[in-house]
Design an enzyme around this catalytic site. Structure first.
Site, PDB file in Angstrom:
ATOM      1  N   ASP A 268       0.719  -1.175   0.057  1.00 41.14           N
ATOM      2  CA  ASP A 268      -0.072  -0.087   0.174  1.00 41.14           C
ATOM      3  C   ASP A 268       0.974   1.195   0.169  1.00 41.14           C
ATOM      4  O   ASP A 268       2.135   1.133   0.232  1.00 41.14           O
ATOM      5  CB  ASP A 268      -1.044  -0.222   1.183  1.00 41.14           C
ATOM      6  CG  ASP A 268      -2.276   0.809   0.926  1.00 41.14           C
ATOM      7  OD1 ASP A 268      -2.259   1.698   0.222  1.00 41.14           O
ATOM      8  OD2 ASP A 268      -3.228   0.711   1.594  1.00 41.14           O
TER       9      ASP A 268
HETATM   10  C1  NOJ Z   1      -4.246   3.958   0.144  1.00 39.80           C
HETATM   11  C2  NOJ Z   1      -5.182   2.997   0.324  1.00 39.80           C
HETATM   12  O1  NOJ Z   1      -5.399   2.517   1.536  1.00 39.80           O
HETATM   13  C3  NOJ Z   1      -5.344   2.187  -0.876  1.00 39.80           C
HETATM   14  O2  NOJ Z   1      -6.473   1.267  -0.879  1.00 39.80           O
HETATM   15  C4  NOJ Z   1      -5.323   2.728  -2.371  1.00 39.80           C
HETATM   16  O3  NOJ Z   1      -5.254   1.589  -3.321  1.00 39.80           O
HETATM   17  C5  NOJ Z   1      -3.872   3.353  -2.352  1.00 39.80           C
HETATM   18  N1  NOJ Z   1      -3.806   4.428  -1.297  1.00 39.80           N
HETATM   19  C6  NOJ Z   1      -3.607   3.858  -3.694  1.00 39.80           C
HETATM   20  O4  NOJ Z   1      -4.401   4.909  -3.692  1.00 39.80           O
END
Ligand code: NOJ
Length: 730
Positions: A268
């Site tokens: 993430d």
């Molecule tokens: C953080 C989020 O937790 C995740 O779900 C997302 O895909 C990413 N950012 C990218 O934007």
């Protein structure tokens, strides 16, 4: 300059061969490049992105939907870089791309897997036509805490339903016959137990047992992989002291060794960098080492791999073979997606595909099926389109943006109808409608409660549209107080004091705590944030064009103190006997002094404008072998005056296990349509292997013994039968 000139081949073995051949030609810097994912916004990543791509130092970009711009980046990758390896283009497409569908929690309330698959597929059509190869969804985190804002993004509290929805969404996103001629990979997230955040506070630690991990949080991921999901996002949280993006147990032992899954693991956003903040890595270099060794293949935005992997390989801290495995997985994904043959996207396709008419009808159907009727005293709903003066009150009645819900990067509020517009369109004489906002969604705002009361006094019925803004759920939007925000309860109190009949409509991204509201309204319809067609769907239901059919996929608490609350809880050694009692009535039982144990609305609950009767439950297989199938029949009859859809649910309880078992577990459901007076005989088939669990030895076991089984309209009601599992396996 060496170019990729390999011919297209399309078998797994061929991909393996091509990926290995490519790997052999790569420098260490090029290998590391494949493990790097970056945003394209210059304000975030600086001005050097073009040069980095041209040098083969970037494997994937995300957060971009301008096809010409994507093609420009792709051209740099395939024409300017030495090996011509195309980029993977990722995006967050959480519930639709430009055509915004209901938030996933709402959509799961339809229990309609074909519709759920279709909306994912439609999202993939639009995303693919806009240059996306990689969708960061579905979120398959089980969520049993409505304080957690991301409950909006998943399918609710249940493992069985969560597995089914995960698989349906993966099939939809990864459909092979998109108009673009390309294919998308679903990135299942967030691995793992991210939804178990303590106190429902976003990004917080989870401290669940290995058994709960295996029986509750892992199964939707496994279902997604079984449906073909090719990638995974490692989560921000820790479990029992080990952050997920540095957890070899979950990322290697379970994912690779136990499940034999070969897909790509993406971290993430900055999750590798955050290993330092968690306090398990001394610096970014150490974080990079731990993440790659644990099994995170690609680094989203931490710059940990770009800056430190070369040094870590050079001094022997990370074997190059570990990088090679990760690179191979990424190359294989790019090959499987056909990116080497078709790296570019058609710059004219998006105009034809985006907002296609059939996507709008699908969005409407999904919104219709997502909405849940929770109360309908004296059948006050549906409303008549004529002869009654309606006061439409509430801060969400004349609102567009919030109806789309959280996480709608590409949706546009101008394309959303308001509830005011949709309701007005139904009325024969729009002059019979008066609208007053009453108060803002949050905060004090201007006090126009008195004009709202005046409008209510002049009306025959009040329709009050309350709830949350889109920004109150989703990532980083946890709430500690789950009542109506701002002055909305005060507004409702004032309306209730008029004595007029009140139809309450709730637009929200999570279950709310609304016992007071429930008493004050005659009808209560949950419309969620159901996307671009929210208003029209609501109006269709309010005026009876469509009969509501959704059923809750997460329990609605009576008070925040009951959270986490879910139907599949354990019995304890001291369960209270009587529903609704308090500790005063039943001393020394597992009860509160000041609150009932039961939720305000249980999992699986939802009303219809008609009534359904369940009769003649028959367990056709009272003894089920370990390879056998439990078969149970039931008759469902529409005893009311409207045609309607019913979602019949089968639950079991394993009475004695080597470890304690939940008091009820969903193991089947069927969504059926019945005309007034019509009845259907339903047969539920549950393979015995579905009835096992993680036993004392931490292995999946199916144990012999007695079970109860129920089929009914929700998790608290149903006809009861029993059966026995005959043979021990495990
Ligand atoms: C953080 C989020 O937790 C995740 O779900 C997302 O895909 C990413 N950012 C990218 O934007």
């Amino acid at each position: 300059m060496e170019k990729n000139t390999m011919a297209p081949e399309h078998s797994g073995a061929a991909f393996e061969g091509r990926a290995s051949e490519l790997l052999r030609r790569m420098t260490l810097a090029e290998k590391i490049g494949q493990l790097v994912q970056t945003h394209t916004r210059e304000d975030i990543v600086g001005p050097d992105l073009d040069a980095q791509i041209a040098q083969g130092l970037v494997g994937s970009i995300f957060g971009i939907s301008d096809v010409a711009e994507i093609n420009r980046y792709q051209r740099l990758a395939v024409s300017a870089s030495r090996l011509g390896i195309p980029l993977l283009v990722g995006n967050d497409v959480i519930h639709g791309f430009r055509t915004v569908f209901p938030i996933p929690l709402a959509e799961s309330s339809s229990w309609d897997l074909p519709i759920i698959e279709k909306t994912a597929r439609a999202a993939a059509e639009e995303a693919s036509a806009s240059g996306t190869d990689w969708i960061f969804a579905p979120m398959v985190d089980i969520a049993r805490d409505p304080r957690w804002g991301r409950i909006a993004e998943g399918a609710g509290e249940d493992v069985f339903l969560g597995r089914a929805v995960a698989a349906a969404r993966v099939r939809g996103f990864q459909a092979s016959d998109l108009e673009s001629g390309k294919r998308i990979s679903a990135c299942v997230k967030h691995y793992v137990a991210y939804g178990a955040a303590e106190a429902g506070r976003e990004y917080n630690s989870a401290d669940i047992s290995e058994r709960t991990l295996r029986d509750v949080y892992l199964p939707p991921f496994k279902a997604a992989f079984d449906a073909g999901a090719e990638s995974l996002m490692s989560s921000f949280n820790e479990i029992a002291g080990v952050p997920s993006s540095a957890n070899p147990h979950t990322l290697r032992a379970i994912l690779r060794d136990e499940w034999g899954w070969h897909g790509v693991v993406l971290s993430d956003y900055e999750a590798i960098r955050e290993l330092v903040v968690h306090g398990v890595a001394s610096d970014l270099r150490d974080a990079a080492r731990q993440a790659i060794l644990a099994g995170v293949d690609m680094d989203m935005m931490s710059n940990a791999y770009a800056d430190h992997l070369a040094g870590l390989v050079a001094d022997g801290s990370v074997p190059e073979s570990v990088l090679d495995e990760a690179v191979l997985r990424i190359l294989r994904l790019k090959l499987e997606l056909g990116l080497f043959e078709r790296p570019f996207s058609d710059e004219n396709l998006a105009d034809r595909v985006i907002l296609r008419a059939d996507f709008q009808s699908l969005a409407l159907q999904a919104a219709h099926e997502s909405m849940v009727l929770l109360k309908n005293r004296h059948d006050i709903l549906p409303l008549s389109t004529t002869g009654k003066r309606i006061a439409l009150i509430g801060p969400l009645a004349d609102n567009r943006a919030d109806l789309l819900g959280c996480w709608t990067i590409f949706g546009q509020k101008d394309e959303v109808e308001t509830v005011l517009e949709a309701v007005t369109a139904w009325l024969e004489d729009p002059g019979t409608l008066a609208y007053v906002a009453g108060c803002p969604i949050v905060g004090e705002g201007p006090d126009n409660i008195p004009p709202a009361v005046e409008a209510a006094n002049d009306a025959d019925v009040v329709v009050v549209v309350l709830g949350e803004s889109a920004g109150m759920s989703g990532e980083a939007h946890s709430r500690a107080h789950l009542g109506l925000p701002g002055r909305q309860q005060e507004l409702l109190d004032a309306l209730a004091a008029t004595g007029k009949p009140i139809v309450g409509v709730l637009l929200a991204g999570r279950p709310l705590v609304i016992p007071r509201m429930l008493e004050q309204v005659d009808a209560l319809l949950v419309g969620w944030h159901s996307g671009v067609q929210t208003a029209r769907a609501l109006a269709d239901i309010l005026f009876g064009e469509v009969n509501p059919s959704g059923k809750l996929t997460a329990s609605w608490p009576r008070s925040e103190g009951q959270i986490p609350i879910y139907y599949a809880h354990k019995n304890t050694g001291r369960p209270a006997q009587d529903e609704g009692t308090r500790q005063f009535d039943e001393p020394f039982k597992s009860r509160y002094l000041d609150e009932s144990n039961e939720p305000l609305f249980p999992f699986g609950f939802g009303l219809s404008y008609t009534r359904f009767a369940y009769t003649d439950l028959e367990v056709e297989t009272p003894l089920v072998g370990s390879d056998g199938t439990l078969t149970v029949g039931v008759t469902v009859r529409n005893t009311g005056a409207h045609a309607g859809d019913e979602i019949a649910q089968l639950y079991v309880h394993d009475l004695v296990g080597s470890v304690t078992r939940p008091v009820k577990e969903l193991k089947g459901f069927q969504r059926i349509t019945l005309a007034p007076g019509e009845e259907k005989r339903l047969r539920f088939e549950v393979p015995a292997r579905e009835l096992g669990f993680t036993g004392a030895g931490m292995r999946y076991v199916l144990e012999p013994g007695d079970f109860k089984v129920w089929i009914g309209p929700d998790s608290t009601r149903g006809l009861e039968g029993e059966f026995r599992i005959g043979i021990h396996v495990g």
